[in-house]
Write a protein that holds these residues in place. Structure first.
Motif, PDB file in Angstrom:
ATOM      1  N   UNK A 243       0.841  -1.196   0.000  1.00 31.07           N
ATOM      2  CA  UNK A 243       0.000   0.000   0.000  1.00 31.07           C
ATOM      3  C   UNK A 243       0.875   1.245   0.000  1.00 31.07           C
ATOM      4  N   UNK A 244       0.467   2.206  -0.820  1.00 33.65           N
ATOM      5  CA  UNK A 244       1.246   3.424  -0.972  1.00 33.65           C
ATOM      6  C   UNK A 244       2.240   3.368  -2.115  1.00 33.65           C
TER       7      UNK A 244
ATOM      8  N   UNK B 282      -3.100  -7.222 -10.365  1.00 29.60           N
ATOM      9  CA  UNK B 282      -2.483  -6.249  -9.466  1.00 29.60           C
ATOM     10  C   UNK B 282      -2.939  -6.573  -8.051  1.00 29.60           C
ATOM     11  N   UNK B 283      -1.993  -6.777  -7.174  1.00 32.70           N
ATOM     12  CA  UNK B 283      -2.305  -7.081  -5.777  1.00 32.70           C
ATOM     13  C   UNK B 283      -1.601  -6.073  -4.884  1.00 32.70           C
ATOM     14  N   UNK B 284      -2.389  -5.393  -4.046  1.00 35.41           N
ATOM     15  CA  UNK B 284      -1.849  -4.392  -3.137  1.00 35.41           C
ATOM     16  C   UNK B 284      -2.012  -4.908  -1.717  1.00 35.41           C
TER      17      UNK B 284
ATOM     18  N   UNK C 137      -7.749  -1.708  -1.873  1.00 32.12           N
ATOM     19  CA  UNK C 137      -8.982  -1.733  -2.661  1.00 32.12           C
ATOM     20  C   UNK C 137      -8.722  -1.688  -4.170  1.00 32.12           C
ATOM     21  N   UNK C 138      -7.490  -1.402  -4.550  1.00 32.56           N
ATOM     22  CA  UNK C 138      -7.138  -1.412  -5.972  1.00 32.56           C
ATOM     23  C   UNK C 138      -6.782  -2.812  -6.465  1.00 32.56           C
ATOM     24  N   UNK C 139      -6.733  -3.772  -5.575  1.00 33.93           N
ATOM     25  CA  UNK C 139      -6.438  -5.146  -5.959  1.00 33.93           C
ATOM     26  C   UNK C 139      -7.497  -5.671  -6.905  1.00 33.93           C
ATOM     27  N   UNK C 140      -7.052  -6.142  -8.075  1.00 36.88           N
ATOM     28  CA  UNK C 140      -7.979  -6.609  -9.109  1.00 36.88           C
ATOM     29  C   UNK C 140      -7.179  -7.133 -10.290  1.00 36.88           C
TER      30      UNK C 140
END
Length: 118
Positions: free
Chosen positions: A14-15, A114-116, A89-92
């Motif tokens: 994250x970040x 993409x996994x955050x 929440x950007x994981x997709x």
């Protein structure tokens, strides 16, 4: 037939930041719009960002505006999605789409994960 190939996905904290690339097969008849969409686990596919064929017009989902930047390198037949300040929440799975409204056709890439992590 237009072929699209995405790359650049991965695991990031994250970040952090990532840059996705979408290369088309070239010689795509204009006009067209290239967009990025994403599908998170258990959710519907959603729009992320789009750019017109000349790179002069862009659009973003409210959830990514100010954090993501879409751009085009016409010489390389490539559209980029620069993602910053990534959140879990950007994981997709992120998909590239090329749409030609005039010709009523639309093409999709295979997607890139993409996994955050938090």
């Amino acid at each position: 037939q237009v072929r699209l190939a995405e790359s650049g996905g991965g695991l990031v904290q994250a970040g952090g930041s990532l840059r996705l690339s979408c290369v088309d097969s070239g010689r795509v008849v204009r006009p067209y719009t290239t967009g990025w969409f994403r599908r998170a686990p258990g959710k519907e596919r959603e729009f992320v960002a789009a750019i017109n064929w000349s790179g002069t017009d862009t659009d973003y989902a409210n959830s990514v505006r100010g954090r993501f930047t879409i751009s085009r390198d016409t010489a390389k037949n490539t559209v980029y999605l620069q993602m910053a300040s990534l959140e879990p929440e950007d994981t997709a799975v992120y998909y590239c789409n090329l749409e030609r409204v005039v010709y009523r056709d639309s093409y999709w890439g295979q997607g890139t994960q993409v996994t955050v992590s938090s």
